[in-house]
Design a protein around this motif. Sequence first.
Motif, PDB file in Angstrom:
ATOM      1  N   PHE A  64       0.827  -1.203   0.000  1.00  0.00           N
ATOM      2  CA  PHE A  64       0.000   0.000   0.000  1.00  0.00           C
ATOM      3  C   PHE A  64       0.865   1.259   0.000  1.00  0.00           C
ATOM      4  O   PHE A  64       0.591   2.213  -0.728  1.00  0.00           O
ATOM      5  N   MET A  65       1.917   1.277   0.810  1.00  0.00           N
ATOM      6  CA  MET A  65       2.768   2.446   0.894  1.00  0.00           C
ATOM      7  C   MET A  65       3.471   2.717  -0.441  1.00  0.00           C
ATOM      8  O   MET A  65       3.676   3.871  -0.813  1.00  0.00           O
ATOM      9  N   ARG A  66       3.805   1.677  -1.171  1.00  0.00           N
ATOM     10  CA  ARG A  66       4.395   1.885  -2.502  1.00  0.00           C
ATOM     11  C   ARG A  66       3.398   2.592  -3.413  1.00  0.00           C
ATOM     12  O   ARG A  66       3.768   3.491  -4.181  1.00  0.00           O
ATOM     13  N   ASN A  67       2.126   2.190  -3.331  1.00  0.00           N
ATOM     14  CA  ASN A  67       1.092   2.829  -4.150  1.00  0.00           C
ATOM     15  C   ASN A  67       0.888   4.287  -3.738  1.00  0.00           C
ATOM     16  O   ASN A  67       0.728   5.175  -4.579  1.00  0.00           O
ATOM     17  N   VAL A  68       0.893   4.527  -2.429  1.00  0.00           N
ATOM     18  CA  VAL A  68       0.704   5.884  -1.910  1.00  0.00           C
ATOM     19  C   VAL A  68       1.824   6.800  -2.369  1.00  0.00           C
ATOM     20  O   VAL A  68       1.580   7.916  -2.846  1.00  0.00           O
ATOM     21  N   LEU A  69       3.044   6.355  -2.217  1.00  0.00           N
ATOM     22  CA  LEU A  69       4.190   7.203  -2.534  1.00  0.00           C
ATOM     23  C   LEU A  69       4.296   7.491  -4.029  1.00  0.00           C
ATOM     24  O   LEU A  69       4.902   8.489  -4.430  1.00  0.00           O
ATOM     25  N   ALA A  70       3.693   6.653  -4.844  1.00  0.00           N
ATOM     26  CA  ALA A  70       3.665   6.925  -6.280  1.00  0.00           C
ATOM     27  C   ALA A  70       2.828   8.165  -6.583  1.00  0.00           C
ATOM     28  O   ALA A  70       3.071   8.867  -7.573  1.00  0.00           O
ATOM     29  N   HIS A  71       1.847   8.451  -5.718  1.00  0.00           N
ATOM     30  CA  HIS A  71       0.998   9.633  -5.889  1.00  0.00           C
ATOM     31  C   HIS A  71       1.634  10.882  -5.256  1.00  0.00           C
ATOM     32  O   HIS A  71       1.208  12.003  -5.561  1.00  0.00           O
ATOM     33  N   ALA A  72       2.603  10.679  -4.374  1.00  0.00           N
ATOM     34  CA  ALA A  72       3.143  11.803  -3.605  1.00  0.00           C
ATOM     35  C   ALA A  72       4.167  12.630  -4.372  1.00  0.00           C
ATOM     36  O   ALA A  72       4.441  13.771  -3.995  1.00  0.00           O
ATOM     37  N   GLY A  73       4.719  12.063  -5.410  1.00  0.00           N
ATOM     38  CA  GLY A  73       5.783  12.775  -6.117  1.00  0.00           C
ATOM     39  C   GLY A  73       7.104  12.604  -5.393  1.00  0.00           C
ATOM     40  O   GLY A  73       7.142  12.362  -4.189  1.00  0.00           O
ATOM     41  N   ARG A  74       8.177  12.729  -6.122  1.00  0.00           N
ATOM     42  CA  ARG A  74       9.501  12.483  -5.545  1.00  0.00           C
ATOM     43  C   ARG A  74       9.800  13.391  -4.360  1.00  0.00           C
ATOM     44  O   ARG A  74      10.319  12.956  -3.338  1.00  0.00           O
ATOM     45  N   SER A  75       9.415  14.656  -4.454  1.00  0.00           N
ATOM     46  CA  SER A  75       9.754  15.606  -3.393  1.00  0.00           C
ATOM     47  C   SER A  75       8.892  15.416  -2.140  1.00  0.00           C
ATOM     48  O   SER A  75       9.304  15.797  -1.046  1.00  0.00           O
TER      49      SER A  75
END
Length: 218
Positions: free
Chosen positions: A70-81
Amino acid sequence: MGVNSDGRREVLGMDVGPSEAETFWTAFLRKLARRGLRGVKLVISDAHEGIKASVAKVMNAIWQRCRVHFMRNVLAHAGRSGRRVVSAFIATAFAQDDAEAARQQWRRIADQLRPKVPKLAALMDTAEPDVLAYMGFPAADRVKLHSTNPLERLNGEIKRRTEVVGIFPNEAAITRLVGAILLEQNDEWAVQRSRYMTLESIAPIGDDPLVSLPTLAA
């Protein structure tokens, strides 16, 4: 794989199928039920709709979405920064002492993120009950219940051994090799001196009245 009422890990079964569709998982779980699998409290997997639907249909158990996936999916939406900040925000929900506090913190985080990353907030809204399901279980075991990491390690060993073969001539050959690996691992778990989960932590959620006795020691 699962953890039995004695607190020990155990290989429950294996099968070979063309995909992870609901039909495959339903048939597989029904086979486990026919072999005597009972009293399943929590099933942890990644977010495959097929297995999620089958768990509800066959096992009547709570489903836990793997927190790591789930966290991998979330961080994909967060953007690198924004990944580090978002990860730290969500971690505060996982750090709560009980399920209700975790849910309240989860909703606060989603609302804080909504103005700038609405897709991420919507994902959190949808996933909340599945990602936080493990919080309803004893605190001592939550670290072992929130992800599929223990299964991933076993799958890694299977992958390592099967890559040596390369191409299998038929399904029977796959079953022989992978079955032997699983039997070997199951035997190793059975003789380990320490339990994966203690009887004290299992007792409050168990169905066995003997296991539920508060005087039992680990």
